[in-house]
Design a protein around this motif. Sequence first.
Motif, short mmCIF file in Angstrom:
data_model
loop_
_atom_site.label_atom_id
_atom_site.label_comp_id
_atom_site.label_asym_id
_atom_site.label_seq_id
_atom_site.Cartn_x
_atom_site.Cartn_y
_atom_site.Cartn_z
N ASP A 1 -128.77 -9.79 78.20
CA ASP A 1 -127.98 -9.81 76.95
C ASP A 1 -126.95 -8.61 76.96
O ASP A 1 -127.34 -7.67 77.71
N CYS B 1 -130.18 -0.94 71.39
CA CYS B 1 -131.07 -2.00 71.71
C CYS B 1 -131.49 -1.90 73.03
O CYS B 1 -132.05 -2.70 73.75
N HIS C 1 -129.15 -2.92 75.60
CA HIS C 1 -128.51 -3.99 76.25
C HIS C 1 -127.61 -3.57 77.42
O HIS C 1 -127.20 -4.29 78.49
N GLU D 1 -126.71 -11.31 71.40
CA GLU D 1 -128.18 -11.59 71.39
C GLU D 1 -128.74 -11.26 69.76
O GLU D 1 -129.45 -11.82 69.27
N GLU D 2 -128.11 -10.23 69.24
CA GLU D 2 -128.15 -9.69 67.97
C GLU D 2 -127.77 -10.33 66.82
O GLU D 2 -128.15 -10.06 65.87
N HIS E 1 -136.86 -6.81 78.51
CA HIS E 1 -136.40 -6.09 77.23
C HIS E 1 -136.65 -4.74 77.54
O HIS E 1 -138.08 -4.47 77.72
NI NI Z 1 -132.33 -6.01 71.94
#
Ligand code: NI
Length: 398
Positions: free
Chosen positions: A79, A104, A106, A137-138, A162
């Motif tokens: 992502d 996050c 990514h 994705e978020e 992830h």
């Molecule tokens: Ni994430």
Amino acid sequence: MANKLRKIVSNELFEWMREIRRTIHQQPELGFREEKTSALISGFLEQLDIKHKTGIAKTGVVGKIIVDKKAPTVALRADMDALPVIESTGLTFSSKTPGVMHACGHDGHVAIMLGAAAILKKNPPDGNAVFIFQPSEESEGGARPMIEEGALKGVDMIFGGHIEPDFNIGEIGIKTGLHTSYTDAFEIRITGKGGHAARPHETIDAVVIASRLVMDLQTIVSRETDPFSPVVITVGYINAGTVHNVIAEKATLKGTIRTIDELTRSQMIDRIRKTASSLSLLHGADIQVVLFPGYPPVINEEKATELARDAAVDLLGEKNVVSIPLPGLGGEDFAYYLHKVPGCFVRLGGARKGAEIVESHSPRFDFDEEVLRVGAAYFSELVRYALKKLRRDGQVRN
Ligand code: NI
């Protein structure tokens, strides 16, 4: 372990990935607006001489290494979107876009996937590899439109991962079966009757109703659900009123419902609606509940999970492969790919040795960049493993 990793990912390749990660980190983009990121990815795939398509689900990119059209095909997914977070890491390569941050990891996912692509291009696997760079994705979820626009065409198995601050660098966390939860969002709009703060009897106080509603929602979780089927209802947003001496006419609550099975999920939605309508009756206010259905759970397929585990043990050693015992209540739209093809979603340890753990989505989130090396080595090896297995099982196209 370190030697094996260095053999697959040279220092030169590691530095290339680190540069990519830092460049993307500096120019974070929100879901479906990843134009610069998408252009960068396309440029790097070009550099690697990997055929690819851009503009899938707006900003998505799909690259392919086709060795033999009749051979099995394994896909990897990264992502690429960032979050509306104001960065405060103090990193030299911090976000240059105010209010947007790769909080996050990514940025790391993209670099890892490009690294895996570089490794597999240089030393092609015994079959075909597909690299899915997915937007959003978020927020609204880019996986579904990517699939609708053909990202999984010809794919037999898929893997993704992830970066996680809860696992140490060099560790991989794997969970068979149910891994993440349903992530539905809701908004509750209360309309009462505003008035003078000193004369509450002439009003219908939206703040009092909202406060009660927050507590009642927590009681649904504690008193009306099976303790063995985890449920979370979080109200993350509440807005009402204008000034201290006016009773608010309106209040808005926003929150999320996390469940792991369909029955509990529908019961929770039903209970929230009933609680709202009973409070409406009790206080004489109008209360509207709007539901925004979220992602379904990630359910890692058994055989693919076994492959993911075997590849991890071979690369990193048994003690670095962590079996995750319970599902988490996070969300992940990788779930949609798993509705179409078998696959597995793993956790890549990103914790910096000795450093304080800062969870993702925090303005101070960062990870140890060594995870780029581990991730690229792991995913490239996993593709080879899976292709071998698929060939053995006779998944050859005619
Ligand atoms: Ni994430």
